[in-house]
Enzyme design. Structure first.
Site, PDB file in Angstrom:
ATOM      1  N   ASP A  68       0.872  -1.163   0.000  1.00  0.00           N
ATOM      2  CA  ASP A  68       0.000   0.000   0.000  1.00  0.00           C
ATOM      3  C   ASP A  68       0.921   1.227   0.000  1.00  0.00           C
ATOM      4  OD1 ASP A  68      -2.342   1.683   0.548  1.00  0.00           O
ATOM      5  OD2 ASP A  68      -1.518   1.823   2.575  1.00  0.00           O
ATOM      6  N   ASP A  70      -0.169   5.084   1.044  1.00  0.00           N
ATOM      7  CA  ASP A  70      -0.418   6.082   2.085  1.00  0.00           C
ATOM      8  C   ASP A  70      -0.379   5.468   3.476  1.00  0.00           C
ATOM      9  OD1 ASP A  70      -0.890   8.213   0.185  1.00  0.00           O
ATOM     10  OD2 ASP A  70      -2.769   7.188  -0.281  1.00  0.00           O
TER      11      ASP A  70
END
Length: 236
Positions: A68, A70
């Protein structure tokens, strides 16, 4: 007489310098060993794991792994904070606003900070010869500079950098699952519950990265609640 005066002056100066050198800044008495922020993060009995331990567990052929973005490899809250103030100060509707995503995906990542733990994890996998993919829940835009900032921030060689995959975020479904399946990932790193859930759905290894306490993405998830491995000191 003049020599005596000079001698006494020199002696007085030396004594004054010695007293300054001997002076110590006052510190209160220690009553305990104290604790660092990093130590506080490790106090719960969950499955902590270090980058070195992950590497040790991966003896064998190179594989495909995913991250991922953020709060996992980038601290990108400055851009999201700016977007909320500009587009929806009183709620989170800015996350459904295409204008915000145009700004976030093309300009505001210049204010994002690469996480030290993210860099260590990515570099470990690159050293192993693994193929690294970045799958984000951000909405897709016609143009993007996220790939550029991730590559530069995490110091990934150009020939090892795959374009960021924008899975989007739709209510009621986990859009990352199909991308993780298509790229045959063996490990996926993320800070959100949905990241661990996606990995579990595909029966692959989901490893939790800690979300920084000052992230704009609140409330903070409860790392380790699914029995997943949690990377030590990964909040920064």
């Amino acid at each position: 007489m003049r020599k005596l005066t000079l001698t006494l002056s020199a002696l007085a100066l030396a004594l004054s310098l010695n007293s300054v050198a001997d002076a110590k800044v006052y510190m209160p008495e220690k009553v305990s060993d104290g604790v660092t922020v990093a130590q506080l993060a490790e106090q719960h009995a969950i499955h902590w794991i270090s980058v070195e331990q992950i590497e040790e567990s991966l003896k064998g052929q190179p594989m495909a792994v995913g991250f991922d973005i953020d709060d996992t490899v980038l601290f990108s809250s400055p851009g999201f904070y700016r977007g909320k103030l500009e587009y929806s100060p009183n709620d989170y509707s800015y996350l459904k606003n295409p204008e915000f995503w145009e700004k976030m995906n093309n300009e505001w990542d210049k204010f994002s900070m690469p996480k030290k733990s993210g860099m260590e994890l990515v570099q470990m996998h690159l050293k192993r010869g693994d193929t690294v993919y970045f799958i984000t829940g951000r909405s897709k835009t016609k143009t993007e500079t996220v790939t550029k900032y991730v590559q530069e921030g995490l110091r990934i060689p150009a020939d090892k950098m795959n374009p960021v995959i924008f899975a989007g975020d739709e209510e009621g479904q986990n859009n990352k699952v199909s991308w993780m399946r298509d790229h045959k990932l063996k490990i996926y790193y993320g800070d959100a519950d949905a990241d661990i859930a996606a990995a579990r759905e595909l029966n692959i290894r989901g490893i939790r990265v800690l979300r920084a306490s000052n992230s704009s993405y609140q409330p903070l998830p409860k790392a380790g609640q699914f029995g997943e491995e949690v990377v030590i000191n990964s909040e920064y």
